[in-house]
Motif scaffolding. Structure first.
Motif, PDB file in Angstrom:
ATOM      1  N   ALA A 539       1.007  -1.429   0.424  1.00  0.00           N
ATOM      2  CA  ALA A 539       0.278  -0.147  -0.187  1.00  0.00           C
ATOM      3  C   ALA A 539       1.009   1.152  -0.008  1.00  0.00           C
ATOM      4  CB  ALA A 539      -1.318   0.036   0.935  1.00  0.00           C
ATOM      5  N   ALA A 540       1.672   1.100   1.288  1.00  0.00           N
ATOM      6  CA  ALA A 540       2.614   2.389   0.833  1.00  0.00           C
ATOM      7  C   ALA A 540       3.390   2.754  -0.471  1.00  0.00           C
ATOM      8  CB  ALA A 540       3.465   2.849   2.241  1.00  0.00           C
ATOM      9  N   GLY A 541       3.754   1.204  -0.779  1.00  0.00           N
ATOM     10  CA  GLY A 541       5.546   1.744  -1.864  1.00  0.00           C
ATOM     11  C   GLY A 541       6.270   2.960  -1.638  1.00  0.00           C
ATOM     12  N   ASP A 542       5.745   4.058  -2.563  1.00  0.00           N
ATOM     13  CA  ASP A 542       7.076   5.226  -2.827  1.00  0.00           C
ATOM     14  C   ASP A 542       7.043   5.693  -2.058  1.00  0.00           C
ATOM     15  OD1 ASP A 542       4.823   5.065  -4.175  1.00  0.00           O
ATOM     16  OD2 ASP A 542       5.479   6.339  -6.405  1.00  0.00           O
ATOM     17  N   GLY A 588      -3.899  -2.532  -0.183  1.00  0.00           N
ATOM     18  CA  GLY A 588      -4.491  -1.466   0.011  1.00  0.00           C
ATOM     19  C   GLY A 588      -4.683  -0.047  -0.016  1.00  0.00           C
ATOM     20  N   PHE A 589      -4.919   0.810  -0.091  1.00  0.00           N
ATOM     21  CA  PHE A 589      -4.842   2.197  -0.350  1.00  0.00           C
ATOM     22  C   PHE A 589      -4.237   2.898   0.526  1.00  0.00           C
ATOM     23  CE2 PHE A 589      -8.836   2.757  -2.789  1.00  0.00           C
ATOM     24  CZ  PHE A 589      -8.277   1.802  -3.856  1.00  0.00           C
ATOM     25  N   ALA A 603      -0.806  16.267   1.883  1.00  0.00           N
ATOM     26  CA  ALA A 603      -1.563  14.443   2.148  1.00  0.00           C
ATOM     27  C   ALA A 603      -1.554  14.453   0.642  1.00  0.00           C
ATOM     28  CB  ALA A 603      -2.743  15.272   2.578  1.00  0.00           C
ATOM     29  N   SER A 604      -0.863  12.969   0.782  1.00  0.00           N
ATOM     30  CA  SER A 604      -0.778  11.918  -0.579  1.00  0.00           C
ATOM     31  C   SER A 604      -1.195  10.935  -0.788  1.00  0.00           C
ATOM     32  CB  SER A 604       0.826  11.799  -0.453  1.00  0.00           C
ATOM     33  OG  SER A 604       1.553  12.673  -0.998  1.00  0.00           O
ATOM     34  N   LEU A 605      -2.323  10.441  -1.147  1.00  0.00           N
ATOM     35  CA  LEU A 605      -3.232   9.084  -1.105  1.00  0.00           C
ATOM     36  C   LEU A 605      -2.305   7.702  -2.285  1.00  0.00           C
ATOM     37  CD1 LEU A 605      -5.227   7.795  -0.457  1.00  0.00           C
ATOM     38  CD2 LEU A 605      -7.087   8.653  -2.224  1.00  0.00           C
ATOM     39  N   ARG A 606      -1.652   6.894  -2.492  1.00  0.00           N
ATOM     40  CA  ARG A 606      -1.155   5.745  -3.213  1.00  0.00           C
ATOM     41  C   ARG A 606      -2.396   5.525  -3.333  1.00  0.00           C
ATOM     42  NH1 ARG A 606       1.888   1.618  -3.400  1.00  0.00           N
ATOM     43  NH2 ARG A 606       3.103   1.783  -5.053  1.00  0.00           N
ATOM     44  N   LEU A 607      -2.512   4.574  -4.951  1.00  0.00           N
ATOM     45  CA  LEU A 607      -3.577   4.136  -5.130  1.00  0.00           C
ATOM     46  C   LEU A 607      -2.816   2.895  -5.938  1.00  0.00           C
ATOM     47  CD1 LEU A 607      -6.606   6.354  -6.161  1.00  0.00           C
ATOM     48  CD2 LEU A 607      -5.871   5.328  -3.713  1.00  0.00           C
TER      49      LEU A 607
END
Length: 634
Positions: A539-542, A588-589, A603-607
């Motif tokens: 989910a967190a990735g980069d 997950g997101f 804020a940063s949202l990762r999909l």
């Protein structure tokens, strides 16, 4: 040498200079607006000219659309080129007979001016192959009128476009023709329906494109100061309109037993949202797409010298998240945060004061809560004040629902003062029955409080437990059965312990077991937990390298929520449930919130593409179930 030959050579030599002078000089290519490489970030806050409300831009619309289609197709069937086809259709509807005159692989942008002052406030910027080719592509739908001051004016009559392309056509009506104003600069065509919009906005939009449109995504910036000024009357009337609509809506809902309390809560949230809007100078967003994920960034820039700016300037930027490493991994929801409670103490106390007064009961003769309600209200506010002084700056929690539908909630909070925390919790627990009774009028089902009771200590750590018992008879039987399955009965069990400057808390069917496991991990330093889990890493990735340096992160697996919903449905169907395996969910997101700079919050949202694929599998399963009647098991 023969005389004739000699004269020919002399003539040729003499003609060379003249030939050179007649040869066209090389034309220097006009500079183009270039996209920028690298990470896509929200535009920095700038002072937008007063007419400008918002602008958006991308460095490569073609790539943006292709990546968007690729990611969207993982969740739902999206034909390749489906979104791009709409863009081509839009260019054709604009009147371009040669869509290749527009370079969709180069920067493009949009600008919105004040719609209160302009009937057609939109300005568009498109990179073009050349100005000549673009103007030629507009014929014969658009007829050229004139050029003045570097602005080309074109006219379009109400005609059948297809008829025009095939053989030419006369106007279908006597209405005045539409106008199109075009300006060219650095390989970009700026287009507007109103000349004034072009003149007011094109220089600003060009400055933004020159500053850098991102090649791997797109950005959007909204000038909230100009927006507030433009829509001041509407914004002033909006709270009253919303209040009126909410009052009607809540009054018609049978599940809301106390509309006034619900209205007060909603109104308070709206007031805070409007206050935040009034203190924000610019809202900026960025969309960064690749084959592996979609990143959505958001940035709020506070108005200088506002209370929001002072709040952000006071943040502790040296804190690090660490308590999440002790929590059990795999939950569909996980959260960790650094919170400076003292910065929001007064606001929390004001909220607690008013809430407690509303829950305390009818007013007495002096306008305060009647009988013991006023005393309970004071005790509640005092307990909350004491808890705020006791809390440390970090908290972490996770929630999960197992295959057997059992709920699990585990949380740990850092403390400054263990004594104050114990006294506050003791006071809150002692008010349990009164709070449940006061809240009963606002709940669909009634509830009562039981406890506290001492549990067997774990070493030197004392444990306490209590329960909130629900009156499930007021609910439909299927809903009541689902709650019993989730909580392990008709009550929500809770357990907590205070030790080593920490408050550990658990809720659910196995609350005591989960609490003891958490105490063991905290005391032995057995880390790992959420940050080391496969779900977190996917989910967190980069975002992972800096996520635990942020002010807050939230990880939510929509796929697990959908899978739990399917499992719950299957459980209620019993032998009629389909013989279908529910896909495993491993991602997950991920949302992180930080304030690395004074007067700004990001804020940063990762999909992740992996989770989009998982969601697609669950959605496909639901689609198959909906068209295939369940079969009884053998």
């Amino acid at each position: 040498m023969r005389p004739t030959v000699r004269w020919l050579l002399v003539l040729a030599a003499g003609c060379v200079p003249f030939a050179c002078e007649d040869k066209p000089k090389p034309v220097k290519a006009e500079p183009r607006v270039e996209a920028i490489q690298g990470a896509v970030m929200p535009p920095a806050a700038i002072e937008m000219p007063e007419p400008v409300i918002a602008y958006a831009m991308t460095g490569d619309l073609q790539r943006l659309v292709a990546n968007l289609e690729n990611l969207a197709s993982r969740t739902a069937p999206v034909p390749t080129g489906a979104i791009g086809a709409h863009i081509t259709e839009g260019l054709l509807n604009m009147g371009l007979k040669d869509t290749a005159a527009v370079r969709l692989d180069l920067p493009a942008g949009l600008l919105l001016l004040d719609p209160q002052k302009h009937k057609m406030p939109m300005l568009m910027a498109l990179s073009v192959a050349s100005s000549e080719r673009f103007l030629e592509a507009l014929k014969p739908v658009w007829t050229y009128k004139q050029a003045a001051g570097g602005v080309h004016e074109l006219l379009r009559h109400d005609v059948d476009t297809q008829d025009v392309f095939s053989k030419g056509a006369k106007a279908l009506s006597d209405r005045p023709p539409s106008t199109l104003f075009v300006r060219f600069s650095r390989g970009v065509a700026y287009l507007a329906i109103e000349r004034q919009v072009l003149e007011l906005g094109s220089a600003f939009l060009e400055s933004r494109l020159v500053a850098g449109a991102p090649q791997s995504g797109g950005v959007l910036a909204v000038g909230l100061a100009n927006l507030r000024k433009s829509f001041a009357p509407q914004l002033a009337a909006l709270p009253m309109m919303i209040d009126k609509q909410l009052r009607v809506s809540l009054g018609q809902r049978p599940d809301v037993r106390d509309p006034e309390l619900a209205l007060w809560m909603t109104r308070r949230m709206l007031d805070k949202s409007f206050a935040l809007l009034g203190q924000t100078r610019q809202l900026s967003t960025a969309l960064d797409l690749s084959a592996k994920r979609a990143l959505i960034h958001l940035s709020l820039s506070a108005e200088r010298d506002s209370s929001l700016a002072r709040f952000l300037a006071s943040q502790d930027r040296d804190s690090r998240i660490g308590l999440d490493a002790y929590l059990p991994p795999g939950g569909f929801l996980s959260m960790a945060a650094n919170v400076q409670w003292m910065l929001v103490e007064q606001d929390l106390l004001a909220f607690a004061q008013e809430l407690s007064e509303r829950l305390a009961g009818p007013e007495g003769a002096d306008g305060g809560a009647a009988d013991g309600g006023e005393q309970s209200s004071r005790r509640l506010v005092d307990a909350i004040r004491k808890m705020i002084t006791a809390l440390g700056d970090e908290l972490a929690l996770t929630e999960d629902i197992g295959p057997d539908m059992a709920m699990k909630w585990v949380q740990v909070i850092a403390l400054r003062d263990e004594t104050a925390a114990r006294e506050s919790l003791d006071a809150l627990v002692s008010l349990g029955d009164e709070l449940m009774g006061a809240m009963d009028s606002a709940m669909t089902m009634g509830a009562s409080f039981e406890g506290p009771r001492q549990l067997e200590p774990q070493g030197a750590v004392g444990l306490q437990a209590f329960e909130i018992r629900f009156q499930l008879a007021a609910l439909p039987e299927q809903q009541a059965a689902w709650i019993r399955k989730m909580y392990g009965g008709d009550s929500l069990k809770m357990a907590y312990a205070i030790f080593d400057k920490k408050l550990a808390l658990s809720m659910g069917r196995d609350a005591e077991t989960e609490l003891r496991a958490l105490i063991d991990r905290l005391q032995t330093g057995k880390t790992g937990g959420i940050p080391d889990s496969a779900l977190y890493k996917s989910a967190a990735g980069d975002l992972a390298p800096k996520a635990r340096e942020a002010g807050c992160y939230v990880m939510l697996s929509f796929g697990r929520v959908l899978a739990l919903s399917v499992a719950s449905t299957f459980a209620t169907m019993g032998d009629q449930a389909p013989r279908t395996a529910i896909p495993d969910i491993h991602s997950g997101f991920f949302l992180e919130i930080r304030s690395d700079h004074e007067e700004q919050i990001e804020a940063s949202l990762r999909l992740p593409a992996e989770h989009l694929t998982e969601m697609g599998e669950i959605i496909a399963l639901l689609a198959r179930i909906s068209v295939t009647p369940p079969q009884p098991r053998d």
